[in-house]
Scaffold this motif. Structure first.
Motif, mmCIF file in Angstrom:
data_model
loop_
_atom_site.group_PDB
_atom_site.id
_atom_site.type_symbol
_atom_site.label_atom_id
_atom_site.label_comp_id
_atom_site.label_asym_id
_atom_site.label_seq_id
_atom_site.Cartn_x
_atom_site.Cartn_y
_atom_site.Cartn_z
ATOM 1 N N PHE A 224 0.799 -1.218 0.000
ATOM 2 C CA PHE A 224 0.000 0.000 0.000
ATOM 3 C C PHE A 224 0.831 1.268 0.000
ATOM 4 C CE2 PHE A 224 -3.517 -2.802 1.095
ATOM 5 C CZ PHE A 224 -4.515 -2.250 0.311
ATOM 6 N N SER A 225 2.080 1.172 0.336
ATOM 7 C CA SER A 225 2.925 2.372 0.286
ATOM 8 C C SER A 225 3.156 2.823 -1.156
ATOM 9 C CB SER A 225 4.263 2.104 0.965
ATOM 10 O OG SER A 225 5.030 1.162 0.234
ATOM 11 N N GLY B 6 0.810 3.934 4.380
ATOM 12 C CA GLY B 6 1.632 4.684 3.448
ATOM 13 C C GLY B 6 1.003 5.009 2.120
ATOM 14 N N ALA B 7 -0.299 4.751 1.954
ATOM 15 C CA ALA B 7 -0.963 5.037 0.682
ATOM 16 C C ALA B 7 -1.266 6.518 0.537
ATOM 17 C CB ALA B 7 -2.261 4.234 0.568
ATOM 18 N N LYS B 8 -1.333 6.966 -0.701
ATOM 19 C CA LYS B 8 -1.895 8.273 -1.001
ATOM 20 C C LYS B 8 -3.405 8.095 -1.051
ATOM 21 C CE LYS B 8 -2.040 11.816 -4.660
ATOM 22 N NZ LYS B 8 -1.481 12.230 -5.979
ATOM 23 N N VAL B 9 -4.144 8.980 -0.380
ATOM 24 C CA VAL B 9 -5.578 8.777 -0.233
ATOM 25 C C VAL B 9 -6.362 10.018 -0.659
ATOM 26 C CG1 VAL B 9 -7.454 8.296 1.384
ATOM 27 C CG2 VAL B 9 -5.258 7.125 1.644
ATOM 28 N N TYR B 10 -7.296 9.810 -1.586
ATOM 29 C CA TYR B 10 -8.308 10.812 -1.899
ATOM 30 C C TYR B 10 -9.540 10.475 -1.053
ATOM 31 C CZ TYR B 10 -5.597 11.996 -6.109
ATOM 32 O OH TYR B 10 -4.615 12.393 -6.985
ATOM 33 N N ALA B 11 -9.946 11.402 -0.201
ATOM 34 C CA ALA B 11 -11.067 11.181 0.702
ATOM 35 C C ALA B 11 -12.311 11.848 0.132
ATOM 36 C CB ALA B 11 -10.757 11.738 2.093
#
Length: 232
Positions: free
Chosen positions: A3-4, A29-34
């Motif tokens: 997930f990083s 470690g993921a980039k997340v769009y919420a």
């Protein structure tokens, strides 16, 4: 799945399970769009708030233009009107289907090409134990969740050749705002989020997250008599 190295978009990420899913992804470690209808309501340091109404095709299209690096899609946005299929308002029944069925389908159709272009990835649909069984007279939610399960199964087959794994999460009641009035055992959204992300990481197609869902799943083989003993 590491997930990083992933970029995830989570619908309904401003509260409840959606918020916990976003937090779990961020912790890994993921980039997340919420995604949320009101992005100002997103309180997730490190996440990217994204205006998103899954029932609005223009909103979905706008989200695609922003999150063009997405490799993971989590369809979590939900609704609960409590409507009866027989006596409830048709407008409320439409809300359930527009959110859970057509909203999920719209997001999958929009983001599948993006994920494919980015080398493949995963889609997680938040389903329910009520995808498999109905309780009480609030049938609109169960019927919509059952249809969402069918969409999950169908698109799992269509998207597998595109290197996109489609996973369904079945869970009973969770301790969220949506179930505040429900008197029943409830799971912790943080625990379910961890189970869900572990399942994606392990490459599972189906995640049965709690005892209630496992009991209902086992009852499916027994048919109506097992699921609805009062009718036997």
């Amino acid at each position: 799945m590491d997930f990083s190295k992933q970029v995830a978009i989570v619908s309904g990420a401003n509260r409840g399970l959606g918020k916990q899913l976003a937090l779990e992804l961020l912790a890994r470690g993921a980039k997340v769009y919420a995604g949320a209808r009101n992005p100002e309501s997103v309180d997730l340091p490190g996440a990217i708030p994204l205006r998103l109404d899954v029932t609005n095709p223009e909103s979905v299209a706008a989200a695609v233009e922003i999150a063009r690096d997405a490799t993971v899609l989590i369809n979590n946005a939900g609704s609960w009107t409590g409507a009866s299929l027989l006596a409830g308002r048709l407008e409320d029944i439409h809300v359930e289907f527009d959110t859970h069925v057509f909203g999920t389908l719209s997001m999958m159709r929009a983001f599948a090409p993006v994920i494919e272009q980015n080398g493949g990835g995963s889609i997680l649909n938040i389903l329910s134990a009520l995808s498999w069984v109905n309780i009480g007279s609030e049938g609109a939610y169960s019927a919509a969740k059952s249809a969402q399960w069918a969409v999950t199964n169908a698109l799992r087959l269509e998207l597998a050749p595109k290197n996109i794994r489609v996973t369904g999460l079945h869970v009973g009641f969770m301790d969220t705002d949506m179930t505040a009035g429900v008197q029943a055992p409830k799971s912790s959204p943080a625990d379910i989020a961890r189970i869900a992300i572990d399942g994606i990481e392990a490459g599972l197609y189906e995640i049965v997250a709690d005892d209630i869902s496992r009991q209902v799943q086992q009852g499916l083989a027994g048919g109506v008599a097992a699921l609805y003993p009062d009718l036997a």
